[in-house]
Scaffold this active site. Structure first.
Site, PDB file in Angstrom:
ATOM      1  CG  ASP A  62      -1.894   1.126   1.258  1.00 32.87           C
ATOM      2  OD1 ASP A  62      -1.916   1.894   0.285  1.00 32.87           O
ATOM      3  OD2 ASP A  62      -2.658   1.245   2.243  1.00 32.87           O
ATOM      4  CB  ALA A 116      -1.195   6.160   0.684  1.00 38.76           C
TER       5      ALA A 116
END
Ligand code: LMR
Length: 400
Positions: free
Chosen positions: A219, A221
């Site tokens: 992930d 971000a």
């Protein structure tokens, strides 16, 4: 006549009441607080020295170009803007990424959409895979994977008292993972702790995944908000170079400041070009059932910026300034108390303070300091002016 009778259960009465989202609820609670010296360290949005979250210069310029030049808003299809995904793959994985046939990517509504699409893809391909998630993590991670029907397996990660990663405990936990299990990893700028693995540790994680046949789901971000665009992508590149299969969920919310436009992407790396093509076909079929097509505007803005050398350079300069501000605040905060010292070496928007939930509530009620219920603060919410007031409010709790 009506078929609705007293004996028939009302449809919506069967639902259980839901508590409002604890993190998003802070936005409303902060707005409603009349105290002029309140400090918002809640939801993760970048703020400048004046506490504002401005639209980035390059974004404004790209939007002006879109308004002038865009000829149509006809559907693009479930894949979204293919050139956007291609340019972003190059930014993340290097110049050749877009030609890499083992890699398939699609545009998604934010990083959340990418995570959900990836979770649904895994559930389709291997419904009994467990998803290993280090704790604590972003509060939305577990609900997203559960919503796709996947089993979650929490594992050791962070020591709140030392402010560091318990790497040995994490590796010991992960050695119980079964071949084909998924390991969720924050590519950089861990949310909520800010704690990151060193390059050697990433290599150890990659080696463990290789040995045990585990598939990383990265992930990412906050590319560019930790140590720089390439440094923040280094761990993802290491994992993809070493492992045959992987997933990456990407968000442009923070590094392009496009929060409410919902701009993300999902890539999968497959063992073969044919495998990547099949995975992509499934991603598109699943996306069609979830959101049909991703919203265009934010992704079009990112495409215009990355495709234009001047806008790209200006975006990178502004992103550099954002990162420098965050890391400067980290230094200042770490000097306020020995228990805050680890914050200097952590990265990204967040730090997890060693506070109890009662202390978090007391900080809000007595000092107007708003932070997430677990003690996470958004570092960008501080300014050089408010750091002193913040420290005055928090330090007494740290001495207990
Ligand atoms: C955060 O962690 O504050 C942000 O990523 C916003 C969100 O959706 O939770």
């Amino acid at each position: 006549m009506t078929l609705f009778t007293d004996t028939q259960d009302a449809l919506f009465d069967a639902l259980r009441p839901q508590a409002p989202d604890a993190l998003l609820g802070l936005i409303t609670a902060f707005r409603a607080d009349p105290r002029p010296d309140k400090i918002d360290l809640g939801v993760g949005v970048f703020r400048d020295d004046h506490g504002a979250t401005p639209v980035m210069r390059a974004v404004k310029a790209a939007e002006a170009r879109l308004v002038a030049d865009q000829q149509s808003k006809a559907y693009l299809g479930a894949e979204g803007d293919a050139r956007y995904t291609e340019l972003l793959a190059e930014l993340l994985l290097g110049a050749d990424a877009a030609d890499e046939e083992h890699l398939a990517g699609v545009q998604t509504p934010g990083g959340t959409g990418a995570l959900r699409l990836g979770a649904e893809l895994i559930a389709r391909a291997r419904p009994d895979a467990r998803v290993w998630i280090g704790t604590p993590t972003w509060p939305n991670h577990m609900p997203i994977f559960r919503a796709a029907g996947l089993a979650i397996q929490p594992h050791a990660f962070y020591h709140r008292d030392t402010g560091g990663i318990d790497f040995d405990a994490m590796m010991a936990d992960l050695s119980d993972a079964m071949p084909g299990d998924i390991v969720l990893l924050h590519g950089c700028c861990h949310n909520p702790t800010g704690a990151g693995f060193g390059a050697d540790q990433w290599r150890d994680i990659a080696a463990l995944c290789e040995r045990r046949g585990l598939i990383p789901f990265i992930d990412l971000a906050y590319q560019g908000l930790g140590d720089g665009l390439d440094d923040d992508a280094a761990a993802t590149r290491t994992m993809l170079a070493r492992l045959p299969e992987a997933l990456i969920a990407y968000s442009c919310d923070k590094n392009f400041g496009l929060y409410r436009d919902r701009v993300g992407a999902l890539w999968v790396q497959s063992r073969s070009g044919a495998g990547a093509a099949i995975a992509k076909g499934n991603m598109l079929a699943i996306a069609r059932g979830l959101w049909s097509m991703p919203p265009d505007h934010g992704a079009a803005v990112v495409r215009v910026i990355l495709d234009n050398p001047d806008l790209r350079a200006d975006w990178m300069a502004e992103l550099d300034a954002m990162r420098i501000r965050l890391n400067g605040l980290r230094m200042a905060l770490s000097a306020c108390h020995p228990r805050l010292a680890p914050i200097a070496n952590q990265r990204g928007m967040f730090a997890l303070l060693p506070l109890s939930s009662d202390q978090v509530i007391a900080a809000r009620e007595q000092h107007g300091i708003y932070m997430a219920p677990d003690g996470r603060i958004n570092i960008a919410g501080l300014t050089i002016d408010t750091i002193t007031a913040f420290a005055r409010g928090i330090v007494p709790y740290l001495n207990i």
